[in-house]
Design an enzyme around this catalytic site. Structure first.
Site, PDB file in Angstrom:
ATOM      1  CD1 TRP A  96      -3.298  -1.159   0.302  1.00 23.29           C
ATOM      2  CD2 TRP A  96      -2.079  -2.377   2.151  1.00 23.29           C
ATOM      3  NE1 TRP A  96      -3.652  -2.322   0.698  1.00 23.29           N
ATOM      4  CE2 TRP A  96      -3.179  -3.163   1.716  1.00 23.29           C
ATOM      5  CE3 TRP A  96      -1.237  -2.954   3.023  1.00 23.29           C
ATOM      6  CZ2 TRP A  96      -3.475  -4.238   2.130  1.00 23.29           C
ATOM      7  CZ3 TRP A  96      -1.634  -3.728   3.627  1.00 23.29           C
ATOM      8  CH2 TRP A  96      -2.559  -4.493   3.283  1.00 23.29           C
ATOM      9  CB  CYS A 121      -4.290   1.776   4.188  1.00 25.85           C
ATOM     10  SG  CYS A 121      -4.887   0.078   4.026  1.00 25.85           S
ATOM     11  CB  CYS A 122      -7.742   1.098   0.754  1.00 25.74           C
ATOM     12  SG  CYS A 122      -6.547  -0.380   1.039  1.00 25.74           S
ATOM     13  N   GLY A 158     -10.270  -1.549  -2.001  1.00 24.55           N
ATOM     14  CA  GLY A 158      -9.311  -0.309  -1.428  1.00 24.55           C
ATOM     15  C   GLY A 158      -7.917  -0.626  -2.263  1.00 24.55           C
TER      16      GLY A 158
END
Length: 742
Positions: free
Chosen positions: A322, A406-407, A717
């Site tokens: 990520w 992250c997402c 995500g």
């Protein structure tokens, strides 16, 4: 500073550390087309071939090319490493060789040892000896965990907790290094320590002072690390090359120190574009060289690796790290923050091929230039490699200088940090409520004892009352579990370098999450609108359900069930907020599962919506597979109703549509996808992954990976190379809804 800041407009940023002000005063919005973009150079092609050879070798060795088991990773552990010495433009690798993974046992020594063993390695005796006498984050957590916390974790009600791995999701403001130089940043942090040291020595003051001293140690080490590559980051960057390199050194130092779940690189395109525009105007850079800088930086991001256990990989499939890179959005003064460098980052998906990393995230706004919107849509149609998040919604909460971790998690860059908290399995809470606080799989009493519902049709109001009681109890347990985790992480695995690139006293967010969202919504809908009768097993526990009659299903723009889904998020968030957090962090909530929806499903019994024991959940906030039968727009409309106000850690929606459903040719598909994105986000929806492909392509790739070796898809995500997913994850993705009509 005059030489380094030549040509830049003055502002608050010249008097204090304020990168946001620097960007607003100096960036150049771009509203033209993509015609200026360039392809790769011969040098880039040569380095890319070497990277592709390494990736093949890594895959042939089962996904891990090499592990250094003799050293603990840190900023100065390794001598300089190169993809191809003499050809790299942007310098720096995590270890001394590309794709060699390092050991970082501070979050959990046993996890590090197990990860090594899983790939045929053994930890060296030096590390074994050192960590025999050292407390890790994981050890500290389990010293304090109560029996109930352990039971909830084991049963899969609290899942994916960062109690045995580094928490991640912290974004250092790496741009500060390029703009100010490390000497200035170190001097400012020393001044922060003197200022804070004048306070009464409360617990928080003492923690802050110790944190800052740790930060200063690693800030100095970062200067040394860069010097080993022949770079002097003690001073500001002098040109575009140095701006990219200095920024990357900050990120590299951060991931050498920490192997967190999602250490994103931030929102860097407008910042870097300022330097490129200046160099272009001075005649020291041309467009080919500008693209080459971004290509080389992205290649470095694609090589980021961390050593993980098989259990971690089962939760977060596809070996993701990520390295989220946020692009575009709008300035608070109404100007689009689209620059040529936004285009350059997206162009890497053509120059270097599709890839899951970095996790390219477009901050979509109604006011973005139409040419940029069309280019983004074209990239999505061609590569399935980017995601979209609603800048018009997030900008109201975070200003115009936030980034995505992250997402889907927004944070003000350098101003906020996050205590990551994984997920609570809401579907299991419903089953626990029906079973009087006992787990439906293990039979263990986890929550306070209550009544077990009888084998007769369930009454909605009675079920809802029981669910609320147990959800409230679980919310308190969840917050307290998180408090334990992050106290210990700060104590034993503190992110010294990343936090040095924040303000000395950042706002803290505590990010909670929920899984089983659509399962719970449909289950409550079934109980309310159909006839649901529990079936008990030999233990006297409810293990299955007989559901008779039709009921509205989430994902069809039906207010009867969509209102239930809205209530779920709002209620659980309100219950979380009733319990005080560690270091007074602000409660936030996400509806995000990554690919863990498969694992969570395995740990959950049959549910009233007709889902069978062990079957996967839908990812994130998605409707359950195949239940959103009214078309793509109805599905999107249902998800758009969830209130971002109670889910500021993000609402993940992964959307797959067949090419023919989107349009008859590329031009038509691009225009319709732009319309879909505009329409979806105009409803204050938060996030959308976009896949434009046919189910058969995934089936073919699963049966013969050589047919589509670089097939990249969005999963929940983030993007992943489809061939890196395990078979059960591939089958789950294939079983999702592929909309064949708008």
């Amino acid at each position: 500073m005059e030489h380094y800041w030549r040509g830049f407009c003055d502002g608050v940023w010249t008097k204090e550390i304020n990168v946001s002000d620097f960007i607003r005063k100096n960036y150049t919005p771009y509203e033209g087309t993509s015609d200026f973009l360039k392809g790769t150079t011969k040098r880039t092609d040569s380095v890319l071939r070497r990277v592709e050879e390494l990736l093949v070798a890594e895959n042939e060795k089962g996904g891990v090319l090499d592990v250094d088991t003799e050293h603990v990773s840190s900023l100065l552990t390794y001598k300089p490493g190169y993809i191809h010495e003499g050809e790299d433009i942007i310098l720096g690798l995590q270890t001394d060789a590309p794709l060699k993974r390092a050991v970082n046992p501070f979050a959990g020594y046993r996890n590090a040892a197990q990860a090594c063993k899983a790939y045929g390695y053994e930890l060296g005796e030096t590390i074994n000896t050192e960590f025999r006498f050292r407390t890790t984050h994981n050890t500290g957590v389990f010293r304090v965990y109560t029996d109930t916390m352990k039971k909830a974790r084991h049963a899969g009600i609290l899942t994916g907790l960062p109690d045995a791995y580094a928490r991640g999701r912290i974004i250092g403001d790496y741009r500060r290094i390029a703009l100010y130089g490390m000497n200035h940043l170190i001097a400012e942090r020393k001044a922060d320590k003197r200022r804070i040291g004048e306070r009464d020595m409360s617990d928080e003051t003492i923690m802050l002072l110790e944190d800052i001293e740790k930060q200063l140690e690693f800030m100095t080490q970062l200067v040394t690390m860069a010097a080993e590559y022949g770079c002097d980051i003690s001073r500001p960057a002098e040109n575009a090359y140095e701006a990219v390199q200095w920024l990357y050194f900050g990120y590299l130092g951060a991931i050498k120190e920490q192997n967190g779940a999602a250490n994103s690189i931030g929102r860097i395109s407008a910042f870097l574009d300022i330097y490129m525009e200046r160099d272009l105007s001075e005649g020291t850079l041309d467009e080919i060289s500008a693209q080459e800088l971004i290509d080389d930086l992205v290649l470095k991001m694609r090589l980021v690796r961390h050593l993980r256990t098989p259990e971690y990989n089962d939760l977060f499939a596809g070996d993701p790290v990520w390295v989220t890179c946020s692009l575009a959005g709008m300035c608070e003064d109404g100007r689009p923050m689209v620059t040529k460098t936004c285009y350059r980052f997206l162009q890497t998906l053509y120059n270097l091929g599709s890839s899951a990393e970095p996790n390219l995230t477009v901050l979509w706004a109604q006011g973005l230039p139409e040419d940029f919107k069309r280019f983004c849509a074209k990239v999505s149609v061609d590569t399935d490699s980017i995601q979209y998040e609603n800048d018009d919604v997030m900008r109201k909460e975070f200003g115009d200088d936030y980034a995505i971790a992250c997402c889907v998690s927004a944070m003000k860059t350098g101003k906020q940090m996050q205590f990551f908290g994984a997920r609570c399995n809401l579907a299991k809470i419903l089953l626990m409520a029906l079973n009087g606080g006992r787990d439906e799989l293990y039979g263990e009493q986890i929550a306070p004892e209550g009544k077990i519902f009888e084998e007769k049709p369930l009454v909605y109001e009675e079920v809802l009352d029981a669910f609320k009681t147990y959800a409230s109890w679980m919310a308190k347990l969840y917050v307290n579990t998180m408090n334990v985790i992050h106290y210990m992480h700060d104590r034993y695995a503190y992110e010294r370098l990343m936090m040095s690139l924040h303000d000395a006293e950042p706002e803290r967010l505590m990010a909670f999450g929920i899984s089983g969202f659509s399962v719970l919504a449909d289950s409550l809908s079934a109980i309310k609108y159909a006839k649901v009768t529990p079936v008990k097993d030999e233990r006297g526990l409810i293990a299955d359900f007989v559901t008779e009659g039709e009921f509205p299903k989430y994902g069809n723009d039906d207010e009867r069930v969509d209102s239930i889904a809205q209530w779920i998020a709002e209620y659980f968030y309100s219950e979380l907020c009733k319990t005080k957090t560690y270091r007074n962090a602000k409660h936030t909530l996400s509806i995000l599962t990554i690919t863990s929806n498969v694992v969570y499903g395995k740990k959950t019994g049959a549910t009233p919506d007709g889902r069978k024991k062990g079957e996967p959940f839908a990812p994130g906030a998605n409707p359950m597979h195949g239940r959103d039968a009214e078309g793509a727009l109805a599905s999107l409309n249902s998800v758009a109703k969830i209130d971002y106000g109670c889910c500021q850690d993000g609402i993940s929606n992964t959307f797959s549509i067949t090419p023919d459903a989107l349009g008859m040719d590329e031009a038509d598909r691009v225009e319709k996808l732009v319309a879909v994105l505009d329409g979806y986000f105009a409803q204050n929806a938060h996030h959308l992954n976009v896949n434009v492909l046919n189910r058969q392509k995934l089936i073919d790739a699963m049966n013969d990976p050589t047919r589509y070796p670089s097939l990249t898809i969005r999963v929940s995500g983030y993007a992943v190379n489809f061939n890196k997913l395990t078979k059960d994850k591939q089958l789950e993705v294939i079983s999702r809804t592929f909309h064949e009509q708008m």
